[in-house]
Design a protein around this motif. Structure first.
Motif, PDB file in Angstrom:
ATOM      1  N   UNK A 299     -50.420  26.247 -13.140  1.00 35.67           N
ATOM      2  CA  UNK A 299     -50.263  26.986 -14.304  1.00 35.67           C
ATOM      3  C   UNK A 299     -48.987  27.578 -14.194  1.00 35.67           C
ATOM      4  N   UNK A 300     -48.537  28.031 -13.013  1.00 41.59           N
ATOM      5  CA  UNK A 300     -47.102  28.853 -12.957  1.00 41.59           C
ATOM      6  C   UNK A 300     -46.107  27.763 -12.906  1.00 41.59           C
ATOM      7  N   UNK A 301     -45.233  27.621 -14.113  1.00 42.00           N
ATOM      8  CA  UNK A 301     -44.159  26.672 -13.975  1.00 42.00           C
ATOM      9  C   UNK A 301     -44.704  25.345 -14.763  1.00 42.00           C
ATOM     10  N   UNK A 302     -45.884  25.433 -15.374  1.00 43.43           N
ATOM     11  CA  UNK A 302     -46.364  24.415 -16.070  1.00 43.43           C
ATOM     12  C   UNK A 302     -46.344  23.069 -15.570  1.00 43.43           C
ATOM     13  N   UNK A 303     -46.750  22.929 -14.362  1.00 44.94           N
ATOM     14  CA  UNK A 303     -46.801  21.799 -13.757  1.00 44.94           C
ATOM     15  C   UNK A 303     -48.340  21.161 -13.909  1.00 44.94           C
ATOM     16  N   UNK A 304     -48.093  19.682 -14.079  1.00 47.43           N
ATOM     17  CA  UNK A 304     -49.108  18.942 -14.454  1.00 47.43           C
ATOM     18  C   UNK A 304     -49.763  18.221 -13.355  1.00 47.43           C
ATOM     19  N   UNK A 305     -50.964  17.699 -13.634  1.00 48.11           N
ATOM     20  CA  UNK A 305     -51.753  16.990 -12.656  1.00 48.11           C
ATOM     21  C   UNK A 305     -51.171  15.722 -12.003  1.00 48.11           C
ATOM     22  N   UNK A 306     -49.980  15.525 -11.696  1.00 50.07           N
ATOM     23  CA  UNK A 306     -49.464  14.543 -10.825  1.00 50.07           C
ATOM     24  C   UNK A 306     -49.099  15.135  -9.298  1.00 50.07           C
ATOM     25  N   UNK A 307     -49.233  13.795  -8.646  1.00 47.70           N
ATOM     26  CA  UNK A 307     -49.024  13.779  -7.206  1.00 47.70           C
ATOM     27  C   UNK A 307     -48.257  12.657  -6.594  1.00 47.70           C
ATOM     28  N   UNK A 308     -47.595  12.896  -5.441  1.00 45.17           N
ATOM     29  CA  UNK A 308     -46.856  11.733  -4.645  1.00 45.17           C
ATOM     30  C   UNK A 308     -47.671  10.532  -4.755  1.00 45.17           C
ATOM     31  N   UNK A 309     -48.894  10.682  -4.260  1.00 47.85           N
ATOM     32  CA  UNK A 309     -49.738   9.344  -4.213  1.00 47.85           C
ATOM     33  C   UNK A 309     -50.087   8.727  -5.373  1.00 47.85           C
ATOM     34  N   UNK A 310     -50.355   9.473  -6.468  1.00 42.70           N
ATOM     35  CA  UNK A 310     -50.562   9.088  -7.809  1.00 42.70           C
ATOM     36  C   UNK A 310     -49.335   8.045  -8.252  1.00 42.70           C
ATOM     37  N   UNK A 316     -46.819   0.783  -7.895  1.00 39.75           N
ATOM     38  CA  UNK A 316     -47.372  -0.650  -7.413  1.00 39.75           C
ATOM     39  C   UNK A 316     -48.141  -1.296  -8.499  1.00 39.75           C
ATOM     40  N   UNK A 317     -48.811  -0.714  -9.513  1.00 36.48           N
ATOM     41  CA  UNK A 317     -49.570  -1.394 -10.676  1.00 36.48           C
ATOM     42  C   UNK A 317     -48.599  -1.952 -11.320  1.00 36.48           C
ATOM     43  N   UNK A 318     -47.360  -1.496 -11.442  1.00 42.11           N
ATOM     44  CA  UNK A 318     -46.223  -2.300 -12.372  1.00 42.11           C
ATOM     45  C   UNK A 318     -45.151  -2.828 -11.524  1.00 42.11           C
ATOM     46  N   UNK A 319     -45.535  -3.145 -10.398  1.00 34.31           N
ATOM     47  CA  UNK A 319     -44.557  -4.017  -9.699  1.00 34.31           C
ATOM     48  C   UNK A 319     -43.498  -3.574  -9.220  1.00 34.31           C
ATOM     49  N   UNK A 320     -43.417  -2.354  -8.740  1.00 32.15           N
ATOM     50  CA  UNK A 320     -42.442  -1.602  -8.374  1.00 32.15           C
ATOM     51  C   UNK A 320     -42.628  -0.927  -6.912  1.00 32.15           C
ATOM     52  N   UNK A 321     -41.490  -0.622  -6.122  1.00 34.11           N
ATOM     53  CA  UNK A 321     -41.644  -0.506  -4.824  1.00 34.11           C
ATOM     54  C   UNK A 321     -41.348   1.292  -4.911  1.00 34.11           C
ATOM     55  N   UNK A 322     -41.809   1.828  -3.917  1.00 31.12           N
ATOM     56  CA  UNK A 322     -41.568   3.273  -3.588  1.00 31.12           C
ATOM     57  C   UNK A 322     -40.614   3.118  -2.407  1.00 31.12           C
ATOM     58  N   UNK A 323     -39.311   3.513  -2.538  1.00 29.86           N
ATOM     59  CA  UNK A 323     -38.201   3.300  -1.576  1.00 29.86           C
ATOM     60  C   UNK A 323     -38.572   4.784  -0.636  1.00 29.86           C
ATOM     61  N   UNK A 324     -38.825   5.974  -1.327  1.00 28.44           N
ATOM     62  CA  UNK A 324     -38.713   7.181  -0.808  1.00 28.44           C
ATOM     63  C   UNK A 324     -39.241   8.188  -1.671  1.00 28.44           C
ATOM     64  N   UNK A 325     -39.717   9.314  -1.259  1.00 32.44           N
ATOM     65  CA  UNK A 325     -40.293  10.483  -1.753  1.00 32.44           C
ATOM     66  C   UNK A 325     -39.990  11.707  -0.971  1.00 32.44           C
ATOM     67  N   UNK A 326     -39.199  12.681  -1.516  1.00 32.88           N
ATOM     68  CA  UNK A 326     -38.976  13.909  -1.071  1.00 32.88           C
ATOM     69  C   UNK A 326     -39.459  15.120  -1.950  1.00 32.88           C
ATOM     70  N   UNK A 327     -40.019  16.014  -1.330  1.00 27.85           N
ATOM     71  CA  UNK A 327     -40.402  17.345  -1.873  1.00 27.85           C
ATOM     72  C   UNK A 327     -39.242  18.179  -1.801  1.00 27.85           C
ATOM     73  N   UNK A 328     -38.551  18.517  -3.190  1.00 26.90           N
ATOM     74  CA  UNK A 328     -37.340  19.421  -3.265  1.00 26.90           C
ATOM     75  C   UNK A 328     -37.770  20.676  -3.047  1.00 26.90           C
ATOM     76  N   UNK A 329     -39.054  21.338  -3.116  1.00 29.26           N
ATOM     77  CA  UNK A 329     -39.579  22.376  -3.140  1.00 29.26           C
ATOM     78  C   UNK A 329     -40.865  22.450  -2.714  1.00 29.26           C
ATOM     79  N   UNK A 331     -43.566  22.333  -4.242  1.00 29.77           N
ATOM     80  CA  UNK A 331     -44.522  21.859  -5.484  1.00 29.77           C
ATOM     81  C   UNK A 331     -43.859  20.243  -5.911  1.00 29.77           C
ATOM     82  N   UNK A 332     -42.503  20.287  -6.203  1.00 28.44           N
ATOM     83  CA  UNK A 332     -42.093  19.087  -7.078  1.00 28.44           C
ATOM     84  C   UNK A 332     -41.615  17.990  -5.943  1.00 28.44           C
ATOM     85  N   UNK A 333     -41.807  16.980  -6.688  1.00 27.06           N
ATOM     86  CA  UNK A 333     -41.387  15.724  -5.697  1.00 27.06           C
ATOM     87  C   UNK A 333     -40.600  14.600  -6.385  1.00 27.06           C
ATOM     88  N   UNK A 334     -39.494  14.172  -5.703  1.00 27.38           N
ATOM     89  CA  UNK A 334     -38.810  13.123  -6.050  1.00 27.38           C
ATOM     90  C   UNK A 334     -39.097  11.847  -5.525  1.00 27.38           C
TER      91      UNK A 334
END
Length: 340
Positions: A299-310, A316-329, A331-334
């Motif tokens: 609720x704080x920051x109005x963050x939605x129910x998304x995760x790095x795994x999702x 993958x479902x859309x034929x894309x590859x995940x090159x990298x994932x970084x948590x910049x803080x 809670x938030x992931x790039x």
């Protein structure tokens, strides 16, 4: 070395980790003095999350022979001023509680164990605009659709609600750390930016642009960006959408698609819809760079129910590859995606 990954187990761990985090956050809100039992890795992680609430750590391995301001033997527990004794040794909590109560005169009603089944109370539950896709669009239109808020409250996104300040240099540093390494020193990219807001990250994207298209559901955001970058010679196009569809870009192709500090507020269904459309808009070998909620709804920051795994599963479902994932803080992931 190639490894088999059980994504179901990863997701289960993610759920339990989020529950543990929520439980710890609830303890912090109560502002109680917490004495931890156990100086293991789990105990040290919990201590770092609880911060100033922790008054010390009691551990069987500490015999009291060495002086320590924060580490106590079990015999010294009675000397510590605490409200809650939290057992951080996982798997044999009942045995430990019985020992503490029977041998060290600890009051049973002061002892807590980590609750991985923790469910937030009504006061902790998130807003409907986080959980309902239609209300989510309405919220994002209302919250980011006011020129007065952008100019007087949010300072073009450099000072949200008058706090959480960023600077040109801090955004540049973030861009250099999390975006630049994936662009292979290319400075002639055709770029799409989704939801640029006041144009805070647009400034960074322009460094690499041959051309740039901006899409936002709020006309005021596009207007602010037009004014802000009116003197540049880089070709820029501006498109207003409905908060979900990219049909306005039909026939276009991009080398880089980016969204910074906006997708964190978007419902998972909307995020998934955008990624499905991005997969059709990106050139072969292009980069899709997305900054999103990384640890579920908040609720704080109005963050939605998304995760790095999702995000990984959607890619993958859309034929894309995940090159990298970084948590910049915390809670938030790039997530950096590409074709193939």
């Amino acid at each position: 070395m190639e490894r088999n990954i059980n994504y179901a187990e990863n997701y289960s761990f993610s759920v339990k980790l989020n529950r543990a985090y929520d439980f710890i956050e609830e303890l912090k809100r109560e502002n109680k003095k917490v004495l931890l039992y156990g100086n293991s890795r789990a105990g040290r992680i919990i201590a770092s999350l609880l911060g100033e609430c922790v008054v010390g750590v009691a551990d069987r391995a500490h015999d009291g022979s060495e002086s320590s301001e924060r580490l106590y033997s079990l015999h010294q527990i009675s000397e510590v001023n605490y409200d809650i004794l939290l057992v951080t040794v996982l798997g044999r909590e009942s045995e430990i509680i019985n020992e503490l109560v029977n041998n060290y005169s600890v009051k049973k009603d002061t002892v807590l164990t980590l609750n991985l089944s923790y469910v937030p109370t009504d006061s902790d539950k998130v807003r409907a605009s986080i959980t309902d896709a239609n209300l989510n669009i309405k919220y994002n239109r209302d919250r980011w659709g006011s020129e007065s808020k952008w100019l007087n409250l949010d300072n073009y996104g450099y000072s949200w609600d008058g706090g959480n300040s960023h600077t040109l240099s801090s955004i540049a540093k973030l861009s250099d750390e999390y975006l630049k390494p994936y662009l292979n020193n290319q400075y002639n990219l055709n770029i799409l930016e989704l939801s640029p807001g006041g144009g805070r990250f647009t400034y960074e994207l322009l460094r690499y642009a041959n051309s740039i298209d901006l899409v936002d559901m709020n006309e005021v955001c596009l207007s602010l960006c037009k004014k802000r970058y009116s003197n540049l010679t880089t070709p820029m196009q501006f498109y207003q959408n409905d908060g979900q569809s990219l049909s306005c870009l039909s026939g276009k192709k991009y080398d880089l698609i980016a969204c910074f500090d906006s997708m964190v507020h978007m419902h998972p269904d909307i995020v998934e819809g955008y990624i499905e459309q991005f997969a059709k808009l990106i050139n072969e070998g292009g980069i899709i760079w997305l900054d999103h909620s990384g640890k579920g709804e908040k609720d704080i920051g109005h963050r939605t129910d998304m995760t790095d795994l999702k995000i990984t599963e959607i890619a993958m479902k859309n034929g894309l590859s995940v090159i990298a994932q970084h948590f910049r803080n915390s809670h938030d992931c790039i997530s950096v995606l590409s074709t193939g």
